[in-house]
Design a protein around this motif. Structure first.
Motif, PDB file in Angstrom:
ATOM      1  N   ARG A 128      31.808   8.851  -4.296  1.00 48.35           N
ATOM      2  CA  ARG A 128      30.842  10.034  -3.883  1.00 48.35           C
ATOM      3  C   ARG A 128      30.476   9.894  -2.560  1.00 48.35           C
ATOM      4  O   ARG A 128      30.498  11.021  -1.870  1.00 48.35           O
ATOM      5  CB  ARG A 128      29.647  10.124  -4.891  1.00 48.35           C
ATOM      6  CG  ARG A 128      28.566  11.148  -4.289  1.00 48.35           C
ATOM      7  CD  ARG A 128      27.444  11.282  -5.579  1.00 48.35           C
ATOM      8  NE  ARG A 128      28.040  11.451  -6.961  1.00 48.35           N
ATOM      9  CZ  ARG A 128      27.665  11.091  -8.077  1.00 48.35           C
ATOM     10  NH1 ARG A 128      26.525  10.202  -7.989  1.00 48.35           N
ATOM     11  NH2 ARG A 128      28.064  11.772  -9.145  1.00 48.35           N
ATOM     12  N   TRP A 129      30.394   8.720  -2.027  1.00 49.74           N
ATOM     13  CA  TRP A 129      30.115   8.440  -0.548  1.00 49.74           C
ATOM     14  C   TRP A 129      31.117   9.220   0.314  1.00 49.74           C
ATOM     15  O   TRP A 129      31.088   9.623   1.257  1.00 49.74           O
ATOM     16  CB  TRP A 129      30.018   6.979  -0.149  1.00 49.74           C
ATOM     17  CG  TRP A 129      29.986   6.604   1.298  1.00 49.74           C
ATOM     18  CD1 TRP A 129      28.934   6.670   1.950  1.00 49.74           C
ATOM     19  CD2 TRP A 129      31.155   6.473   2.044  1.00 49.74           C
ATOM     20  NE1 TRP A 129      29.346   6.597   3.462  1.00 49.74           N
ATOM     21  CE2 TRP A 129      30.514   6.271   3.383  1.00 49.74           C
ATOM     22  CE3 TRP A 129      32.440   6.370   2.021  1.00 49.74           C
ATOM     23  CZ2 TRP A 129      31.401   5.984   4.631  1.00 49.74           C
ATOM     24  CZ3 TRP A 129      33.124   5.784   3.060  1.00 49.74           C
ATOM     25  CH2 TRP A 129      32.726   5.767   4.297  1.00 49.74           C
ATOM     26  N   SER A 130      32.527   8.963  -0.059  1.00 50.81           N
ATOM     27  CA  SER A 130      33.824   9.479   0.514  1.00 50.81           C
ATOM     28  C   SER A 130      33.631  10.966   0.801  1.00 50.81           C
ATOM     29  O   SER A 130      33.985  11.680   1.647  1.00 50.81           O
ATOM     30  CB  SER A 130      34.933   8.841  -0.366  1.00 50.81           C
ATOM     31  OG  SER A 130      35.302   9.718  -1.368  1.00 50.81           O
ATOM     32  N   PRO A 136      32.496  14.275  -7.612  1.00 49.39           N
ATOM     33  CA  PRO A 136      33.276  12.996  -7.839  1.00 49.39           C
ATOM     34  C   PRO A 136      33.152  12.212  -8.932  1.00 49.39           C
ATOM     35  O   PRO A 136      34.181  11.383  -9.398  1.00 49.39           O
ATOM     36  CB  PRO A 136      32.506  12.169  -6.643  1.00 49.39           C
ATOM     37  CG  PRO A 136      31.961  13.130  -5.727  1.00 49.39           C
ATOM     38  CD  PRO A 136      31.804  14.381  -6.681  1.00 49.39           C
ATOM     39  N   GLY A 137      32.039  12.267  -9.544  1.00 51.31           N
ATOM     40  CA  GLY A 137      32.003  11.474 -10.900  1.00 51.31           C
ATOM     41  C   GLY A 137      32.654  11.841 -12.124  1.00 51.31           C
ATOM     42  O   GLY A 137      33.267  11.183 -12.774  1.00 51.31           O
ATOM     43  N   LEU A 138      32.881  13.515 -11.870  1.00 54.72           N
ATOM     44  CA  LEU A 138      34.140  13.768 -13.026  1.00 54.72           C
ATOM     45  C   LEU A 138      35.164  13.332 -12.845  1.00 54.72           C
ATOM     46  O   LEU A 138      36.330  13.244 -13.654  1.00 54.72           O
ATOM     47  CB  LEU A 138      33.767  15.278 -13.272  1.00 54.72           C
ATOM     48  CG  LEU A 138      32.593  16.066 -13.938  1.00 54.72           C
ATOM     49  CD1 LEU A 138      32.440  17.405 -13.878  1.00 54.72           C
ATOM     50  CD2 LEU A 138      32.343  15.090 -15.184  1.00 54.72           C
ATOM     51  N   ILE A 139      35.770  13.399 -11.662  1.00 57.37           N
ATOM     52  CA  ILE A 139      37.137  13.052 -11.064  1.00 57.37           C
ATOM     53  C   ILE A 139      37.345  11.620 -11.288  1.00 57.37           C
ATOM     54  O   ILE A 139      38.353  11.174 -11.988  1.00 57.37           O
ATOM     55  CB  ILE A 139      37.568  13.349  -9.601  1.00 57.37           C
ATOM     56  CG1 ILE A 139      37.346  14.733  -9.349  1.00 57.37           C
ATOM     57  CG2 ILE A 139      38.753  12.635  -9.161  1.00 57.37           C
ATOM     58  CD1 ILE A 139      37.350  14.998  -7.830  1.00 57.37           C
ATOM     59  N   GLY A 193      27.292   5.548 -15.686  1.00 60.68           N
ATOM     60  CA  GLY A 193      27.369   4.966 -14.333  1.00 60.68           C
ATOM     61  C   GLY A 193      27.159   5.850 -13.216  1.00 60.68           C
ATOM     62  O   GLY A 193      27.771   5.912 -12.057  1.00 60.68           O
ATOM     63  N   GLY A 194      26.277   7.117 -13.511  1.00 60.20           N
ATOM     64  CA  GLY A 194      26.081   7.716 -12.371  1.00 60.20           C
ATOM     65  C   GLY A 194      26.885   8.790 -12.016  1.00 60.20           C
ATOM     66  O   GLY A 194      26.900   9.696 -11.109  1.00 60.20           O
ATOM     67  N   SER A 195      27.727   9.341 -13.148  1.00 59.87           N
ATOM     68  CA  SER A 195      28.773  10.457 -12.899  1.00 59.87           C
ATOM     69  C   SER A 195      27.850  11.628 -12.770  1.00 59.87           C
ATOM     70  O   SER A 195      28.337  12.697 -12.248  1.00 59.87           O
ATOM     71  CB  SER A 195      29.645  10.607 -14.237  1.00 59.87           C
ATOM     72  OG  SER A 195      30.471   9.334 -14.132  1.00 59.87           O
TER      73      SER A 195
END
Length: 253
Positions: free
Chosen positions: A212-214, A61-64, A182-184
């Motif tokens: 990321r939660w999703s 999710p972070g990379l997306i 930012g936590g990626s």
């Protein structure tokens, strides 16, 4: 609403993307795939799980989101900057097209391109690491909201920039570092308390956390807070664009 004008701007911008498909689509997908190979397959297998999630899957999710932010800004900023640079912006401003229709045309095309790219990257990620989407509706909601918000932000940058160097200034010096911090690539809960508190000042944290939660149902901050921060940034960008067209800032000079 002049749908023909919106459609003309939208189709022109989309056509520009497919004329430069290697730069617009292929290059970002290959660059992000390298992250999956290095951090997912090579290094990720040697790193402990984070919150019960394999590291390779955790960073998806972070990379997306990283690609979504940078491409949304790049697409929208160049889309409005080039007509200013070539002088054709006056043809658009003098045409019977409202401010809202211009923004919908340019921002809609930029957001569509970045969402398409994000979905391709997501499909590519499944080739390297196991990816699950726990909340598909909210995944798409965060994807669309973030793409529209940062396309609006890129639209503002494209009007503010006075040269190609300034066009790259904000994405390279501000947005990309904020995305990396930012936590990626990690959970901010892994940071010492002081640095965790400092990191919460970074708006990208809320985007990455909510997105990321999703996927995995886990987040560094509450999903409601993430959604609220996204909507606040969206409102700020809309307010900035309203002011630009009301005053003619760097459009009528």
């Amino acid at each position: 609403m002049n749908l023909h004008a919106i459609g003309a701007i939208y189709r022109f911008e989309m056509a520009r993307t497919f004329r430069t498909i290697l730069q617009s689509i292929v290059s970002p997908v290959i660059s992000t795939s390298l992250y999956f190979v290095v951090f997912g397959a090579a290094i990720g297998s040697r790193i402990d799980q984070i919150g019960g999630i394999d590291y390779g899957a955790f960073i998806v999710p972070g990379l997306i989101m990283l690609s979504l932010l940078t491409q949304s800004i790049a697409n929208a900023s160049f889309g409005i900057f080039f007509p200013r640079f070539s002088g054709t912006i006056y043809e658009i401003l003098s045409a019977p097209v409202s401010t809202l229709e211009i923004v919908i045309g340019y921002v809609g095309a930029a957001a569509t391109k970045s969402i398409l790219l994000a979905l391709i990257i997501l499909a590519t990620a499944t080739l390297f690491v196991p990816v699950t989407v726990a909340h598909p509706f909210w995944m798409l909601a965060f994807l669309v909201l973030t793409a529209v918000t940062f396309s609006l932000f890129g639209f503002v940058i494209g009007i503010w920039a006075q040269g190609f160097e300034q066009l790259q200034l904000v994405p390279l010096l501000i947005v990309t570092p904020l995305a990396f911090l930012g936590g990626s690539f990690y959970s901010i809960d892994m940071l010492p308390p002081l640095w965790r508190a400092v990191t919460l000042l970074n708006p990208v944290v809320y985007l990455v956390s909510g997105f990321r939660w999703s996927f995995y149902g886990q987040a560094d901050v509450g999903v409601g807070i993430s959604l609220g921060m996204t909507l606040v940034f969206l409102a700020v960008c809309l307010g900035a664009i309203h002011w630009i067209f009301r005053t003619g800032y760097r459009l009528k000079a």
